[in-house]
Write a protein that holds these residues in place. Sequence first.
Motif, mmCIF file in Angstrom:
data_model
loop_
_atom_site.group_PDB
_atom_site.id
_atom_site.type_symbol
_atom_site.label_atom_id
_atom_site.label_comp_id
_atom_site.label_asym_id
_atom_site.label_seq_id
_atom_site.Cartn_x
_atom_site.Cartn_y
_atom_site.Cartn_z
ATOM 1 N N GLN A 269 0.801 -1.216 0.000
ATOM 2 C CA GLN A 269 0.000 0.000 0.000
ATOM 3 C C GLN A 269 0.839 1.273 0.000
ATOM 4 O O GLN A 269 0.352 2.323 -0.377
ATOM 5 C CB GLN A 269 -0.947 -0.004 1.199
ATOM 6 N N GLU A 270 2.091 1.163 0.412
ATOM 7 C CA GLU A 270 2.966 2.331 0.450
ATOM 8 C C GLU A 270 3.308 2.772 -0.976
ATOM 9 O O GLU A 270 3.611 1.942 -1.825
ATOM 10 C CB GLU A 270 4.265 2.027 1.207
ATOM 11 N N PRO A 271 3.280 4.064 -1.256
ATOM 12 C CA PRO A 271 3.516 4.547 -2.624
ATOM 13 C C PRO A 271 4.877 4.149 -3.211
ATOM 14 O O PRO A 271 4.995 3.904 -4.393
ATOM 15 C CB PRO A 271 3.408 6.062 -2.510
ATOM 16 N N HIS A 272 5.904 4.089 -2.383
ATOM 17 C CA HIS A 272 7.244 3.767 -2.891
ATOM 18 C C HIS A 272 7.776 2.505 -2.212
ATOM 19 O O HIS A 272 8.932 2.457 -1.780
ATOM 20 C CB HIS A 272 8.199 4.940 -2.673
ATOM 21 N N ALA A 273 6.938 1.490 -2.139
ATOM 22 C CA ALA A 273 7.310 0.237 -1.483
ATOM 23 C C ALA A 273 8.514 -0.396 -2.179
ATOM 24 O O ALA A 273 8.643 -0.316 -3.399
ATOM 25 C CB ALA A 273 6.130 -0.719 -1.503
ATOM 26 N N PRO A 274 9.401 -1.023 -1.409
ATOM 27 C CA PRO A 274 10.586 -1.640 -2.005
ATOM 28 C C PRO A 274 10.278 -2.895 -2.830
ATOM 29 O O PRO A 274 11.041 -3.254 -3.724
ATOM 30 C CB PRO A 274 11.462 -1.981 -0.799
ATOM 31 N N ILE A 275 9.178 -3.581 -2.513
ATOM 32 C CA ILE A 275 8.748 -4.755 -3.271
ATOM 33 C C ILE A 275 7.237 -4.694 -3.457
ATOM 34 O O ILE A 275 6.533 -4.040 -2.695
ATOM 35 C CB ILE A 275 9.143 -6.081 -2.581
ATOM 36 N N PHE A 276 6.751 -5.375 -4.482
ATOM 37 C CA PHE A 276 5.318 -5.432 -4.798
ATOM 38 C C PHE A 276 4.689 -4.043 -4.885
ATOM 39 O O PHE A 276 3.555 -3.840 -4.442
ATOM 40 C CB PHE A 276 4.557 -6.305 -3.792
ATOM 41 N N ALA A 277 5.421 -3.115 -5.441
ATOM 42 C CA ALA A 277 4.918 -1.741 -5.594
ATOM 43 C C ALA A 277 3.912 -1.682 -6.741
ATOM 44 O O ALA A 277 4.074 -2.351 -7.770
ATOM 45 C CB ALA A 277 6.073 -0.787 -5.860
ATOM 46 N N ALA A 278 2.897 -0.886 -6.535
ATOM 47 C CA ALA A 278 1.866 -0.717 -7.564
ATOM 48 C C ALA A 278 2.490 -0.237 -8.874
ATOM 49 O O ALA A 278 3.493 0.488 -8.876
ATOM 50 C CB ALA A 278 0.835 0.297 -7.084
#
Length: 182
Positions: free
Chosen positions: A55-64
Amino acid sequence: MTQRAVIVVDIQNEYFPTGKLPLFGIELAAANAARVIHAARASGDTVIHVQHAMQEPHAPIFAANTTGVEINPIVQPLEREAVVVKHHPNAFRDTDLKQRLETGGVKEVVIVGAMSHMCIDATSRAAADHGYKTTIVHDACATCDLTFGGMTVPAVQVHAAFMAALGFAYGTVTTTSDYLAT
């Protein structure tokens, strides 16, 4: 439709060699999962794909909106197959997975995917807790090395420990060949 569903957990590009979190044996596990999916489609079983997305905008993995979050083509969902997006290891938590299973009259689930020690474990335990007859096809699942107390635990040992625990109290743990033979 039958009373059985195959739940395909997180077989996403992030876990393959070009992803940010490659798993040990993911190619073989995905190929075995594809065999299970093919058999399910042929027998009229429900197939539900689960896709992890951070859900985090700048996730390190599985980013949208990245290729890593996409379901790998080897298990590509058909248009008629549901894709449940989750944000936690347990595919039932804060999703409509249980509702979909209930609506379809499902009594038995077959679980394949990744990671053995995380989402497969959490989803399998939840399925059993919800009263579903649960089968985990262990060679259609993959994981990675873990560290604890300064010690590295190889992926094969991580996988074996989690499959042993699931088989002890939560469901039947089997191979692709044995599952397809029944």
